[in-house]
Design a protein around this motif. Structure first.
Motif, PDB file in Angstrom:
ATOM      1  N   ALA A  42       0.467  -0.811   0.308  1.00 39.81           N
ATOM      2  CA  ALA A  42      -0.164  -0.191   0.356  1.00 39.81           C
ATOM      3  C   ALA A  42       0.941   0.989  -0.519  1.00 39.81           C
ATOM      4  O   ALA A  42       0.299   1.977  -0.768  1.00 39.81           O
ATOM      5  CB  ALA A  42      -0.910  -0.335   1.756  1.00 39.81           C
ATOM      6  N   LEU A  43       1.636   1.221   0.536  1.00 37.12           N
ATOM      7  CA  LEU A  43       2.395   2.209   0.789  1.00 37.12           C
ATOM      8  C   LEU A  43       3.782   2.541  -0.392  1.00 37.12           C
ATOM      9  O   LEU A  43       3.404   3.811  -0.930  1.00 37.12           O
ATOM     10  CB  LEU A  43       3.602   2.246   2.150  1.00 37.12           C
ATOM     11  N   ASP A  44       3.967   1.699  -1.557  1.00 31.04           N
ATOM     12  CA  ASP A  44       4.705   1.533  -2.154  1.00 31.04           C
ATOM     13  C   ASP A  44       3.456   2.876  -3.352  1.00 31.04           C
ATOM     14  O   ASP A  44       3.934   3.344  -3.784  1.00 31.04           O
ATOM     15  CB  ASP A  44       5.295   0.391  -2.754  1.00 31.04           C
ATOM     16  N   PHE A  45       2.344   1.741  -3.270  1.00 31.94           N
ATOM     17  CA  PHE A  45       1.541   2.310  -4.422  1.00 31.94           C
ATOM     18  C   PHE A  45       1.467   4.204  -3.968  1.00 31.94           C
ATOM     19  O   PHE A  45       1.080   5.321  -4.774  1.00 31.94           O
ATOM     20  CB  PHE A  45      -0.102   1.595  -3.989  1.00 31.94           C
ATOM     21  N   GLU A  46       1.008   4.417  -3.147  1.00 31.23           N
ATOM     22  CA  GLU A  46       0.686   5.501  -2.951  1.00 31.23           C
ATOM     23  C   GLU A  46       2.025   6.342  -2.399  1.00 31.23           C
ATOM     24  O   GLU A  46       1.361   7.504  -2.919  1.00 31.23           O
ATOM     25  CB  GLU A  46       0.502   5.553  -0.611  1.00 31.23           C
ATOM     26  N   ASN A  47       3.049   5.747  -2.111  1.00 27.45           N
ATOM     27  CA  ASN A  47       4.229   7.103  -3.135  1.00 27.45           C
ATOM     28  C   ASN A  47       4.047   7.176  -4.463  1.00 27.45           C
ATOM     29  O   ASN A  47       4.156   8.632  -4.994  1.00 27.45           O
ATOM     30  CB  ASN A  47       5.968   6.334  -2.363  1.00 27.45           C
ATOM     31  N   PHE A  48       3.750   6.868  -5.212  1.00 31.62           N
ATOM     32  CA  PHE A  48       4.149   6.912  -6.973  1.00 31.62           C
ATOM     33  C   PHE A  48       2.547   7.365  -7.470  1.00 31.62           C
ATOM     34  O   PHE A  48       2.959   8.226  -8.172  1.00 31.62           O
ATOM     35  CB  PHE A  48       4.519   5.000  -7.782  1.00 31.62           C
ATOM     36  N   ALA A  49       1.616   6.900  -6.379  1.00 33.61           N
ATOM     37  CA  ALA A  49       0.355   7.475  -7.302  1.00 33.61           C
ATOM     38  C   ALA A  49       1.087   9.219  -6.356  1.00 33.61           C
ATOM     39  O   ALA A  49       0.320   9.872  -7.078  1.00 33.61           O
ATOM     40  CB  ALA A  49      -0.174   6.882  -6.352  1.00 33.61           C
ATOM     41  N   THR A  50       0.736   9.831  -5.623  1.00 34.63           N
ATOM     42  CA  THR A  50       1.681  10.727  -4.787  1.00 34.63           C
ATOM     43  C   THR A  50       1.825  11.700  -5.839  1.00 34.63           C
ATOM     44  O   THR A  50       1.832  12.732  -5.920  1.00 34.63           O
ATOM     45  CB  THR A  50       1.586  11.548  -3.944  1.00 34.63           C
ATOM     46  N   ALA A  51       3.269  11.115  -6.311  1.00 36.09           N
ATOM     47  CA  ALA A  51       3.716  11.447  -7.348  1.00 36.09           C
ATOM     48  C   ALA A  51       3.793  11.689  -7.885  1.00 36.09           C
ATOM     49  O   ALA A  51       3.962  12.749  -8.904  1.00 36.09           O
ATOM     50  CB  ALA A  51       5.294  10.636  -7.209  1.00 36.09           C
ATOM     51  N   PHE A  52       2.812  11.073  -8.691  1.00 33.57           N
ATOM     52  CA  PHE A  52       2.177  11.118 -10.485  1.00 33.57           C
ATOM     53  C   PHE A  52       1.427  12.410 -10.090  1.00 33.57           C
ATOM     54  O   PHE A  52       1.354  13.056 -11.204  1.00 33.57           O
ATOM     55  CB  PHE A  52       2.159  10.185 -10.702  1.00 33.57           C
ATOM     56  N   LEU A  53       0.514  12.093  -9.199  1.00 29.21           N
ATOM     57  CA  LEU A  53      -0.838  12.823  -9.432  1.00 29.21           C
ATOM     58  C   LEU A  53      -0.053  14.456  -9.251  1.00 29.21           C
ATOM     59  O   LEU A  53      -0.588  15.353  -9.819  1.00 29.21           O
ATOM     60  CB  LEU A  53      -2.188  12.511  -8.230  1.00 29.21           C
ATOM     61  N   SER A  54       0.562  14.328  -8.099  1.00 30.56           N
ATOM     62  CA  SER A  54       0.817  16.032  -7.369  1.00 30.56           C
ATOM     63  C   SER A  54       1.597  16.389  -9.138  1.00 30.56           C
ATOM     64  O   SER A  54       1.918  17.509  -8.923  1.00 30.56           O
ATOM     65  CB  SER A  54       1.723  15.762  -6.926  1.00 30.56           C
ATOM     66  N   ASN A  55       3.003  15.780  -9.266  1.00 33.02           N
ATOM     67  CA  ASN A  55       3.355  16.517 -10.415  1.00 33.02           C
ATOM     68  C   ASN A  55       2.838  16.274 -12.310  1.00 33.02           C
ATOM     69  O   ASN A  55       3.149  17.453 -13.081  1.00 33.02           O
ATOM     70  CB  ASN A  55       4.684  15.203 -10.731  1.00 33.02           C
ATOM     71  N   TYR A  56       2.209  15.008 -12.578  1.00 33.87           N
ATOM     72  CA  TYR A  56       1.433  15.233 -14.258  1.00 33.87           C
ATOM     73  C   TYR A  56       0.332  15.149 -13.919  1.00 33.87           C
ATOM     74  O   TYR A  56      -0.537  14.504 -15.021  1.00 33.87           O
ATOM     75  CB  TYR A  56       2.387  13.720 -14.530  1.00 33.87           C
ATOM     76  N   SER A  57      -0.643  15.308 -12.947  1.00 36.36           N
ATOM     77  CA  SER A  57      -1.904  15.190 -13.331  1.00 36.36           C
ATOM     78  C   SER A  57      -3.173  15.471 -14.453  1.00 36.36           C
ATOM     79  O   SER A  57      -3.175  14.988 -15.099  1.00 36.36           O
ATOM     80  CB  SER A  57      -2.677  15.844 -12.010  1.00 36.36           C
ATOM     81  N   ALA A  58      -1.810  16.532 -15.126  1.00 33.93           N
ATOM     82  CA  ALA A  58      -2.438  16.942 -16.454  1.00 33.93           C
ATOM     83  C   ALA A  58      -2.117  16.156 -17.342  1.00 33.93           C
ATOM     84  O   ALA A  58      -3.112  16.136 -18.319  1.00 33.93           O
ATOM     85  CB  ALA A  58      -2.216  17.733 -16.447  1.00 33.93           C
ATOM     86  N   ASP A  59      -1.580  15.599 -17.870  1.00 34.02           N
ATOM     87  CA  ASP A  59      -1.536  13.620 -18.557  1.00 34.02           C
ATOM     88  C   ASP A  59      -2.392  12.985 -18.351  1.00 34.02           C
ATOM     89  O   ASP A  59      -2.735  12.172 -19.530  1.00 34.02           O
ATOM     90  CB  ASP A  59       0.142  13.776 -18.120  1.00 34.02           C
ATOM     91  N   LEU A  60      -3.715  12.978 -17.026  1.00 33.90           N
ATOM     92  CA  LEU A  60      -4.134  12.314 -17.221  1.00 33.90           C
ATOM     93  C   LEU A  60      -5.635  12.543 -17.827  1.00 33.90           C
ATOM     94  O   LEU A  60      -6.129  14.010 -17.287  1.00 33.90           O
ATOM     95  CB  LEU A  60      -4.591  11.617 -15.619  1.00 33.90           C
ATOM     96  N   SER A  61      -6.129  11.397 -18.512  1.00 35.38           N
ATOM     97  CA  SER A  61      -7.317  11.489 -18.580  1.00 35.38           C
ATOM     98  C   SER A  61      -8.478  11.674 -17.462  1.00 35.38           C
ATOM     99  O   SER A  61      -7.738  11.127 -16.173  1.00 35.38           O
ATOM    100  CB  SER A  61      -8.014  10.346 -19.474  1.00 35.38           C
ATOM    101  N   GLU A  62      -9.659  11.586 -17.405  1.00 40.36           N
ATOM    102  CA  GLU A  62     -10.572  11.662 -16.285  1.00 40.36           C
ATOM    103  C   GLU A  62     -10.466  10.510 -15.832  1.00 40.36           C
ATOM    104  O   GLU A  62     -10.589   9.465 -14.060  1.00 40.36           O
ATOM    105  CB  GLU A  62     -11.130  12.490 -16.324  1.00 40.36           C
ATOM    106  N   GLU A  63     -10.993   9.605 -16.124  1.00 40.32           N
ATOM    107  CA  GLU A  63     -11.033   7.819 -16.438  1.00 40.32           C
ATOM    108  C   GLU A  63      -9.393   7.525 -15.803  1.00 40.32           C
ATOM    109  O   GLU A  63     -10.206   6.443 -14.293  1.00 40.32           O
ATOM    110  CB  GLU A  63     -11.066   7.600 -17.711  1.00 40.32           C
ATOM    111  N   GLN A  64      -8.497   8.074 -16.081  1.00 37.67           N
ATOM    112  CA  GLN A  64      -7.630   7.236 -15.627  1.00 37.67           C
ATOM    113  C   GLN A  64      -6.555   7.629 -13.883  1.00 37.67           C
ATOM    114  O   GLN A  64      -6.597   7.495 -12.868  1.00 37.67           O
ATOM    115  CB  GLN A  64      -6.343   7.759 -16.607  1.00 37.67           C
ATOM    116  N   ARG A  65      -7.003   9.198 -13.805  1.00 36.20           N
ATOM    117  CA  ARG A  65      -7.027   9.683 -12.472  1.00 36.20           C
ATOM    118  C   ARG A  65      -8.026   9.413 -11.681  1.00 36.20           C
ATOM    119  O   ARG A  65      -8.559   8.578 -10.260  1.00 36.20           O
ATOM    120  CB  ARG A  65      -7.503  11.016 -12.420  1.00 36.20           C
ATOM    121  N   SER A  66      -9.128   9.177 -11.734  1.00 37.73           N
ATOM    122  CA  SER A  66     -10.213   8.306 -11.140  1.00 37.73           C
ATOM    123  C   SER A  66     -10.485   6.557 -11.039  1.00 37.73           C
ATOM    124  O   SER A  66      -9.918   6.703  -9.515  1.00 37.73           O
ATOM    125  CB  SER A  66     -11.560   8.290 -11.789  1.00 37.73           C
TER     126      SER A  66
END
Length: 117
Positions: A42-66
């Motif tokens: 869970a922590l590994d996922f949280e770390n990478f998900a947070t890093a990606f969403l914090s830096n590259y959220s604009a690169d995701l579709s709404e479906e991907q982000r969701s």
């Protein structure tokens, strides 16, 4: 300002989702033996998900982000001292809540596969 390596973070996010999507016995192999392996997953996922969403959220579709947020929400809903039984190796293998996490992670992987690393 710290520069985040998009490819590294996206690859890490894919790997952590893959670890969450496989059958429980396999998932446990992604975490170090002797560790609290459910927590590590869970922590590994949280770390990478947070890093990606914090830096590259604009690169995701709404479906991907969701899809990423769904995995995060499922893991978060399992937190707390009243849910300690969900954070054992046995729970990762066969508890219905971890099965929900596996299904959500599989959806997220499929949606993220549309992105180039």
């Amino acid at each position: 300002m710290i520069s985040a390596d998009r490819n590294f973070i996206l690859t890490g996010l894919h790997k952590t989702l893959a670890a969450l999507a496989v059958p429980g016995e396999e998932a446990l192999l992604y975490a170090p033996a002797g560790s609290a392996r459910a927590d590590e997953l869970a922590l590994d996922f949280e770390n990478f998900a947070t890093a990606f969403l914090s830096n590259y959220s604009a690169d995701l579709s709404e479906e991907q982000r969701s899809a990423i947020e769904t995995v995060d929400r499922l893991l978060g809903s399992m937190s707390g001292t009243t849910n300690e039984a969900l954070w054992t190796d046995a729970a990762v293998i066969d508890h219905p809540r971890w099965k929900e996490v596996r299904q959500a992670a599989a959806v997220a992987i499929q949606l993220l596969s549309e992105m180039a690393a």
